[in-house]
Design a protein around this motif. Structure first.
Motif, PDB file in Angstrom:
ATOM      1  N   LEU A  50       0.857  -1.184   0.000  1.00  0.00           N
ATOM      2  CA  LEU A  50       0.000   0.000   0.000  1.00  0.00           C
ATOM      3  C   LEU A  50       0.893   1.233   0.000  1.00  0.00           C
ATOM      4  N   PRO A  51       0.474   2.272  -0.707  1.00  0.00           N
ATOM      5  CA  PRO A  51       1.296   3.483  -0.670  1.00  0.00           C
ATOM      6  C   PRO A  51       1.312   4.038   0.757  1.00  0.00           C
ATOM      7  N   PRO A  52       2.467   4.529   1.183  1.00  0.00           N
ATOM      8  CA  PRO A  52       2.521   5.058   2.546  1.00  0.00           C
ATOM      9  C   PRO A  52       1.605   6.272   2.673  1.00  0.00           C
ATOM     10  N   PRO A  53       0.996   6.435   3.820  1.00  0.00           N
ATOM     11  CA  PRO A  53       0.118   7.599   3.988  1.00  0.00           C
ATOM     12  C   PRO A  53       0.928   8.881   3.865  1.00  0.00           C
ATOM     13  N   THR A  54       0.376   9.805   3.122  1.00  0.00           N
ATOM     14  CA  THR A  54       1.067  11.072   2.924  1.00  0.00           C
ATOM     15  C   THR A  54       0.425  12.155   3.775  1.00  0.00           C
ATOM     16  N   SER A  55       1.228  13.089   4.110  1.00  0.00           N
ATOM     17  CA  SER A  55       0.689  14.235   4.851  1.00  0.00           C
ATOM     18  C   SER A  55       1.249  15.489   4.208  1.00  0.00           C
ATOM     19  N   ARG A  56       0.447  16.479   4.165  1.00  0.00           N
ATOM     20  CA  ARG A  56       0.913  17.774   3.650  1.00  0.00           C
ATOM     21  C   ARG A  56       0.225  18.878   4.425  1.00  0.00           C
ATOM     22  N   ARG A  57       0.897  19.969   4.476  1.00  0.00           N
ATOM     23  CA  ARG A  57       0.357  21.114   5.214  1.00  0.00           C
ATOM     24  C   ARG A  57      -0.651  21.825   4.330  1.00  0.00           C
ATOM     25  N   ILE A  58      -1.764  22.156   4.908  1.00  0.00           N
ATOM     26  CA  ILE A  58      -2.814  22.873   4.192  1.00  0.00           C
ATOM     27  C   ILE A  58      -2.794  24.319   4.681  1.00  0.00           C
ATOM     28  N   ASP A  59      -2.582  25.209   3.707  1.00  0.00           N
ATOM     29  CA  ASP A  59      -2.551  26.634   4.048  1.00  0.00           C
ATOM     30  C   ASP A  59      -3.961  27.148   4.294  1.00  0.00           C
ATOM     31  N   ILE A  60      -4.082  27.995   5.265  1.00  0.00           N
ATOM     32  CA  ILE A  60      -5.376  28.602   5.592  1.00  0.00           C
ATOM     33  C   ILE A  60      -5.340  30.028   5.067  1.00  0.00           C
TER      34      ILE A  60
END
Length: 141
Positions: free
Chosen positions: A130-140
């Motif tokens: 499974l692809p590793p879970p990705t995280s990214r910062r979401i700009d507000i």
């Protein structure tokens, strides 16, 4: 020929017939037959073998639903007339059974290979990374 009358205290051939087998040694689970199963986990696949003596290939159903593999089968009792005598004792098992295994989300039903030979069902189930879970910062804004 037995010289001891059936049902007497000395009828050792049938002495143990009325004792119940403890549940951990029984081949029954909740009134259903339970096949002998072997599950192996390898780095890239699962291997599942099930002993299904007396079961026809067309009476076996294997499904995969949300990572849960279910094996269902049914063995039927043959109705045949005995012309040369009668059955004194029958220990064959008949009935329907079902087993389920939670394999997770890294398997696909299209990749499962099933083989039925000499009363043994063998399932080869490839595992996918499974692809590793990705995280990214979401700009507000």
């Amino acid at each position: 020929m037995s010289l001891v009358p059936r049902g007497s205290l000395f009828d050792f051939d049938h002495f143990f017939d009325n004792f119940r087998t403890p549940a951990i040694f029984s081949d029954k689970e909740g009134g259903h037959l339970v096949p002998r199963i072997e599950v192996k986990e390898k780095a890239d696949q699962y291997l599942i073998s099930a002993e299904l003596p007396g079961v026809k290939k067309e009476d076996i159903h294997v499904t995969l639903d949300n990572g849960v593999l279910t094996l269902e089968a049914e063995s039927h009792q043959e109705d045949k007339e005995e012309k040369d005598g009668k059955i004194i004792r029958q220990e064959r098992r008949y009935g329907r059974f079902s087993r389920s295994f939670n394999l997770g989300s890294d398997v696909m039903d299209s990749d499962i290979n099933a083989k039925f030979d000499n009363g043994v069902l063998t399932l080869t189930i490839p595992r996918h990374e499974l692809p590793p879970p990705t995280s990214r910062r979401i700009d507000i804004s």
